[in-house]
Enzyme design. Structure first.
Site, PDB file in Angstrom:
ATOM      1  N   GLY A 155       0.781  -1.223  -0.263  1.00 26.08           N
ATOM      2  CA  GLY A 155      -0.110  -0.034  -0.006  1.00 26.08           C
ATOM      3  C   GLY A 155       0.766   1.356  -0.064  1.00 26.08           C
ATOM      4  O   GLY A 155       0.291   2.365   0.254  1.00 26.08           O
ATOM      5  N   ASP A 156       2.462   1.144  -0.198  1.00 24.10           N
ATOM      6  CA  ASP A 156       3.024   2.287  -0.042  1.00 24.10           C
ATOM      7  C   ASP A 156       3.982   1.957  -0.917  1.00 24.10           C
ATOM      8  O   ASP A 156       4.110   1.079  -1.920  1.00 24.10           O
ATOM      9  CB  ASP A 156       3.440   2.643   1.090  1.00 24.10           C
ATOM     10  CG  ASP A 156       3.821   4.105   1.459  1.00 24.10           C
ATOM     11  OD1 ASP A 156       4.472   4.776   0.716  1.00 24.10           O
ATOM     12  OD2 ASP A 156       3.061   4.694   2.388  1.00 24.10           O
ATOM     13  N   ASP A 157       5.292   2.692  -0.792  1.00 25.48           N
ATOM     14  CA  ASP A 157       6.367   2.356  -2.025  1.00 25.48           C
ATOM     15  C   ASP A 157       6.925   0.846  -1.862  1.00 25.48           C
ATOM     16  O   ASP A 157       7.114   0.545  -0.553  1.00 25.48           O
ATOM     17  CB  ASP A 157       7.552   3.398  -1.420  1.00 25.48           C
ATOM     18  CG  ASP A 157       7.226   4.835  -1.836  1.00 25.48           C
ATOM     19  OD1 ASP A 157       6.506   5.218  -2.634  1.00 25.48           O
ATOM     20  OD2 ASP A 157       7.706   5.565  -0.598  1.00 25.48           O
TER      21      ASP A 157
END
Length: 469
Positions: free
Chosen positions: A253-255
């Site tokens: 859900g992020d990098d």
């Protein structure tokens, strides 16, 4: 007299672990498991030797601590490995030791406890000054952690670490934490580190965070997190030198990978860059973030990063540079090639206004230097916008080079494909046509491609040893 007495002590230490050696021989060595590691170990033990129960309900925090404490005494006699056998092993936070291997067998799952009392509260990192979640100064210790270690291997034959993150995500969303959420693996001020051949699931926050480390290998790791949960970064090398990340698969859900080096005035004062970093053969899915992010916490500097042979699917952007006034330092000497992308919001994204700060004590005149950024040999399809490149007023991002890039647009692509402000550089053989601030390079054909180093960083030449259980 000193040497004979030392020899007697070593012999006595070895003889004090007969049960460990016996159980290891019967239950581990006979399985014939082979694996690659920085170093093999002379001694082995199984987690159950220390009273652990793999029912997914019984806390094994003390068993992990007891095992590692015992095995740490073998560090000077060939080191030791702790085998986590098939089962579900519930545990809170525990620290590793030097000259040590944690081996997670196939069918074994280390389950992170949802009891906050099993997670010690520790001080913020000196290069950050505050908790990364922006709530208070303290933070929960990571599930697996260690400081000032040498020669540590966390590996397996695809065993699992499950962070059971739902508990933490729910409380974070409701703003019920005054402490930064724990990570799954964090090693500080350590060297000669290997993390390989394991699967990480549902971390409360970041998954793998080597910080202030030298000589790090992260290899053949799978990271799985819901794409809707923020801050579940895959691998975040932070103020590290000589790091190799290869053959990893990340859904986040992020990098997928975030390269960092400290936050504003705290990172500037600490002054430790991330440098000599190689990222290769990465597969990433992250609809709301980047395949590889540089920053935004980069106040110790980021330089000499090589990124190649990356596949991105349904990911917000490929390589994103994130910084702001107040960060200081630099992002420079960045090289990327052979990136394949499908279903992207952006291909190229640079942000000079990423204005999240630890507190009001930052210096707005501390401007970052962003220069010598090289991208080449890329293809992308189903793209909404080719590039959003925003430098900083009176502090432009310079030395940008983009060559041999073909971008096929989505049906509902943006009308303006290149949005460029406060940037300077050149392009060659790029479609759609770039913005006027990145004009076509006028040079002989052999000089059209952007740079990529021909040498290797030292960690890329390391040959792993063949070990067994």
């Amino acid at each position: 007299m000193i040497r004979p007495m030392f020899g007697i002590l070593v012999i006595l230490a070895i003889l004090s672990f007969p049960a460990i050696e016996s159980r290891s021989h019967q239950n581990v060595v006979s399985s014939g498991i082979r694996f690659s590691a920085l170093n093999c170990r002379k001694h082995s033990a199984i987690l159950t030797d220390f009273g652990a129960v793999g029912d997914g309900k019984t806390s094994n925090t003390n068993a992990f601590k007891k095992a590692i404490s015992k095995l740490s005494q073998m560090a000077t006699d060939g080191g030791a490995q702790l085998v986590v056998p098939p089962g579900k092993w519930l545990t809170g936070s525990f620290n590793l030791t030097s000259h040590f291997t944690l081996f997670i067998q196939r069918g074994a799952t280390i389950l992170a406890s949802q009891d906050e009392s099993e997670w010690p509260v520790i001080a913020p990192l000196p290069s950050y000054g505050k908790g990364r979640d922006g709530t208070g100064t303290g933070r929960f210790n990571s599930l697996i952690s260690g400081t000032n270690l040498t020669d540590v291997v966390i590996t397996g034959n695809n065993g699992t670490i499950n962070g059971q993150g739902q508990y933490w995500w729910d409380k974070f969303k409701k703003k019920q934490f005054k402490l930064t959420r724990p990570y799954l693996i964090e090693l500080l001020f350590s060297k000669n580190i290997q993390i390989s051949n394991i699967t990480l699931i549902d971390s409360p926050s970041w998954n793998i965070h080597p910080v202030y480390c030298n000589n790090v290998i992260v290899k053949s790791v799978t990271v799985l997190a819901p794409v809707t949960v923020p801050n579940t970064d895959g691998i975040n090398p932070d103020s590290c030198t000589n790091t190799l990340i290869e053959d990893c698969y990340i859904v986040s859900g992020d990098d997928c990978i975030a390269v960092k080096s400290g936050w504003d005035q705290y990172g500037i004062k600490f002054g430790m860059p991330t440098q000599q970093l190689s990222i290769r053969r990465l597969t990433c899915i992250s609809p709301k973030s980047a395949g590889v992010a540089l920053g935004s916490e980069m106040s110790g500097g980021i330089k000499d990063v090589r990124i190649e042979d990356v596949t991105l699917t349904n990911t917000e952007s490929a390589i994103r540079i994130k910084t702001a006034a107040g960060r200081g330092a630099y992002v420079k000497d960045i090289f990327a090639r052979r990136i394949t992308m499908k279903t992207m919001k952006y291909v190229f994204w640079m942000s000079g206004n990423y204005n999240s700060h630890p507190d009001e004590g930052f210096d707005p005149k501390a401007l970052p230097e962003v220069t010598n950024i090289n991208y080449r040999d890329m293809t992308a399809e189903n793209v909404t916008m080719s590039a959003s490149l925003d430098g900083i007023h009176k502090d432009p991002f310079t030395g940008i080079c983009i060559s041999n890039v073909t971008i096929a647009l989505a049906d509902k692509a943006k009308k303006v494909q290149w949005n460029c402000t406060d940037v300077a550089g050149v392009t060659s053989r790029v479609t759609p046509e770039p913005c006027s601030l990145l004009p076509e390079k006028k040079a002989p054909a052999k000089n059209e491609d952007c740079a990529f180093p021909s040498d290797l960083i030292p960690i890329e030449s390391v040959v792993l040893k063949k070990c067994s259980l």
